[in-house]
Scaffold this motif. Structure first.
Motif, mmCIF file in Angstrom:
data_model
loop_
_atom_site.group_PDB
_atom_site.id
_atom_site.type_symbol
_atom_site.label_atom_id
_atom_site.label_comp_id
_atom_site.label_asym_id
_atom_site.label_seq_id
_atom_site.Cartn_x
_atom_site.Cartn_y
_atom_site.Cartn_z
ATOM 1 N N MET A 121 0.827 -1.208 0.000
ATOM 2 C CA MET A 121 0.000 0.000 0.000
ATOM 3 C C MET A 121 0.867 1.267 0.000
ATOM 4 O O MET A 121 0.357 2.375 -0.039
ATOM 5 C CB MET A 121 -0.924 0.010 1.219
ATOM 6 C CG MET A 121 -2.013 -1.050 1.172
ATOM 7 S SD MET A 121 -3.195 -0.804 -0.153
ATOM 8 C CE MET A 121 -4.042 0.658 0.395
ATOM 9 N N GLY A 122 2.183 1.090 0.076
ATOM 10 C CA GLY A 122 3.097 2.225 0.000
ATOM 11 C C GLY A 122 3.436 2.854 1.340
ATOM 12 O O GLY A 122 3.976 3.959 1.387
ATOM 13 N N PHE A 123 3.152 2.150 2.439
ATOM 14 C CA PHE A 123 3.409 2.697 3.766
ATOM 15 C C PHE A 123 4.678 2.109 4.384
ATOM 16 O O PHE A 123 5.082 0.996 4.059
ATOM 17 C CB PHE A 123 2.229 2.425 4.709
ATOM 18 C CG PHE A 123 0.937 3.039 4.247
ATOM 19 C CD1 PHE A 123 0.825 4.401 4.003
ATOM 20 C CD2 PHE A 123 -0.186 2.253 4.054
ATOM 21 C CE1 PHE A 123 -0.355 4.970 3.572
ATOM 22 C CE2 PHE A 123 -1.383 2.805 3.635
ATOM 23 C CZ PHE A 123 -1.467 4.161 3.394
ATOM 24 N N VAL A 124 5.279 2.855 5.296
ATOM 25 C CA VAL A 124 6.421 2.384 6.071
ATOM 26 C C VAL A 124 5.896 1.449 7.151
ATOM 27 O O VAL A 124 4.902 1.743 7.816
ATOM 28 C CB VAL A 124 7.189 3.573 6.697
ATOM 29 C CG1 VAL A 124 8.301 3.094 7.605
ATOM 30 C CG2 VAL A 124 7.725 4.494 5.614
ATOM 31 N N PHE A 125 6.572 0.337 7.342
ATOM 32 C CA PHE A 125 6.133 -0.742 8.228
ATOM 33 C C PHE A 125 7.041 -0.835 9.450
ATOM 34 O O PHE A 125 8.266 -0.772 9.311
ATOM 35 C CB PHE A 125 6.205 -2.048 7.428
ATOM 36 C CG PHE A 125 6.058 -3.291 8.242
ATOM 37 C CD1 PHE A 125 4.805 -3.814 8.478
ATOM 38 C CD2 PHE A 125 7.165 -3.942 8.749
ATOM 39 C CE1 PHE A 125 4.659 -4.968 9.227
ATOM 40 C CE2 PHE A 125 7.031 -5.096 9.485
ATOM 41 C CZ PHE A 125 5.771 -5.611 9.723
ATOM 42 N N LYS A 126 6.448 -0.992 10.631
ATOM 43 C CA LYS A 126 7.209 -1.267 11.858
ATOM 44 C C LYS A 126 6.497 -2.385 12.617
ATOM 45 O O LYS A 126 5.273 -2.370 12.757
ATOM 46 C CB LYS A 126 7.283 -0.035 12.779
ATOM 47 C CG LYS A 126 8.013 1.144 12.190
ATOM 48 C CD LYS A 126 9.498 0.953 12.215
ATOM 49 C CE LYS A 126 10.148 2.209 11.666
ATOM 50 N NZ LYS A 126 11.548 2.197 11.630
ATOM 51 N N ALA A 127 7.280 -3.363 13.097
ATOM 52 C CA ALA A 127 6.744 -4.464 13.907
ATOM 53 C C ALA A 127 7.399 -4.409 15.284
ATOM 54 O O ALA A 127 8.321 -3.618 15.515
ATOM 55 C CB ALA A 127 7.025 -5.804 13.234
ATOM 56 N N LYS A 128 6.932 -5.262 16.186
ATOM 57 C CA LYS A 128 7.533 -5.324 17.515
ATOM 58 C C LYS A 128 9.032 -5.576 17.377
ATOM 59 O O LYS A 128 9.434 -6.314 16.501
ATOM 60 C CB LYS A 128 6.916 -6.480 18.313
ATOM 61 C CG LYS A 128 5.578 -6.185 18.908
ATOM 62 C CD LYS A 128 5.130 -7.378 19.733
ATOM 63 C CE LYS A 128 3.837 -7.093 20.453
ATOM 64 N NZ LYS A 128 3.391 -8.239 21.235
ATOM 65 N N PRO A 129 9.858 -4.979 18.173
ATOM 66 C CA PRO A 129 9.582 -4.138 19.331
ATOM 67 C C PRO A 129 9.474 -2.646 19.002
ATOM 68 O O PRO A 129 9.300 -1.832 19.888
ATOM 69 C CB PRO A 129 10.788 -4.391 20.234
ATOM 70 C CG PRO A 129 11.907 -4.631 19.270
ATOM 71 C CD PRO A 129 11.284 -5.337 18.094
ATOM 72 N N GLU A 130 9.571 -2.267 17.721
ATOM 73 C CA GLU A 130 9.539 -0.855 17.328
ATOM 74 C C GLU A 130 8.131 -0.315 17.119
ATOM 75 O O GLU A 130 7.955 0.867 16.868
ATOM 76 C CB GLU A 130 10.346 -0.667 16.045
ATOM 77 C CG GLU A 130 11.802 -1.026 16.175
ATOM 78 C CD GLU A 130 12.541 -0.956 14.861
ATOM 79 O OE1 GLU A 130 11.887 -0.855 13.801
ATOM 80 O OE2 GLU A 130 13.775 -0.997 14.888
ATOM 81 N N ALA A 131 7.133 -1.157 17.221
ATOM 82 C CA ALA A 131 5.753 -0.786 16.869
ATOM 83 C C ALA A 131 4.974 -0.274 18.084
ATOM 84 O O ALA A 131 3.955 -0.834 18.468
ATOM 85 C CB ALA A 131 5.049 -1.985 16.244
ATOM 86 N N PHE A 132 5.425 0.813 18.662
ATOM 87 C CA PHE A 132 4.809 1.311 19.893
ATOM 88 C C PHE A 132 3.372 1.788 19.715
ATOM 89 O O PHE A 132 2.578 1.733 20.657
ATOM 90 C CB PHE A 132 5.652 2.432 20.512
ATOM 91 C CG PHE A 132 5.839 3.612 19.612
ATOM 92 C CD1 PHE A 132 4.897 4.622 19.562
ATOM 93 C CD2 PHE A 132 6.965 3.709 18.803
ATOM 94 C CE1 PHE A 132 5.052 5.705 18.719
ATOM 95 C CE2 PHE A 132 7.131 4.786 17.960
ATOM 96 C CZ PHE A 132 6.178 5.788 17.916
ATOM 97 N N ALA A 133 2.999 2.251 18.515
ATOM 98 C CA ALA A 133 1.621 2.746 18.324
ATOM 99 C C ALA A 133 0.610 1.630 18.542
ATOM 100 O O ALA A 133 -0.468 1.861 19.087
ATOM 101 C CB ALA A 133 1.450 3.353 16.932
ATOM 102 N N SER A 134 0.950 0.411 18.134
ATOM 103 C CA SER A 134 0.043 -0.722 18.333
ATOM 104 C C SER A 134 0.293 -1.431 19.644
ATOM 105 O O SER A 134 -0.634 -1.672 20.420
ATOM 106 C CB SER A 134 0.142 -1.709 17.168
ATOM 107 O OG SER A 134 1.468 -2.176 17.035
ATOM 108 N N SER A 135 1.552 -1.765 19.939
ATOM 109 C CA SER A 135 1.823 -2.606 21.101
ATOM 110 C C SER A 135 1.847 -1.853 22.425
ATOM 111 O O SER A 135 1.739 -2.478 23.468
ATOM 112 C CB SER A 135 3.137 -3.371 20.907
ATOM 113 O OG SER A 135 4.210 -2.503 20.670
ATOM 114 N N CYS A 136 1.932 -0.538 22.406
ATOM 115 C CA CYS A 136 1.886 0.243 23.655
ATOM 116 C C CYS A 136 0.645 1.143 23.710
ATOM 117 O O CYS A 136 -0.156 1.046 24.627
ATOM 118 C CB CYS A 136 3.138 1.094 23.817
ATOM 119 S SG CYS A 136 4.638 0.138 24.006
#
Length: 162
Positions: A140-155
């Motif tokens: 979709m053209g977006f920048v992706f972050k997963a755990k442990p850097e994905a604070f918007a979702s996991s925190c």
């Protein structure tokens, strides 16, 4: 647009009484007037509670060197899902928000990331959805972050579904 139907609120609980696109446009202008450099991160988390699955999506603004703030929305479904299906549904909800707001962020030159609450460690069940999530988000053209850097979702989103 789909985002018009969601009920957004600030972390304080104050409801957003206008379209979220208008709210964010005004916030970005105010923050820029105060000299803030902004980045936005969008993430969704979910929690199964009996027969219900609650999803929370967070739009997190980071002020470079000066903290941040966020907007939240919650939705509940009774649809029974596997862990992989729930992870992909979280990703889909984040992409839906990111896509519908991308014009606002692009017009103000605000960088955006999509955060997913999927573990990069293969020992965790959520890892099964990682490759699909990466393809979905980057496709979709977006920048992706997963755990442990994905604070918007996991925190951030995680705090409002517990």
């Amino acid at each position: 647009m789909q985002q018009h139907k969601k009920q957004w609120r600030k972390l304080t609980g104050e409801r957003v009484n206008t379209y979220i696109e208008e709210e964010l446009h005004g916030v970005i202008l105010r923050e820029r007037e105060m000299g803030s450099q902004l980045k936005v991160c969008i993430g969704t988390d979910s929690q199964v509670k009996g027969a219900d699955t609650e999803f929370a999506t967070a739009i997190v603004f980071i002020r470079k060197g000066r903290g941040g703030f966020m907007y939240l929305t919650n939705e509940t479904t009774r649809e029974k899902m596997s862990i992989r299906q729930r992870m992909i549904t979280e990703v889909a909800r984040s992409i839906e928000v990111a896509y519908s707001l991308s014009d606002v962020f692009t017009s103000h030159q605000v960088d955006m990331e999509v955060h997913v609450d999927i573990n990069t460690d293969p020992m965790y069940k959520s890892h099964d959805a990682l490759k699909e999530a990466i393809g979905y988000i980057t496709g979709m053209g977006f920048v992706f972050k997963a755990k442990p850097e994905a604070f918007a979702s996991s925190c951030c989103a995680n705090k409002v579904v517990q």
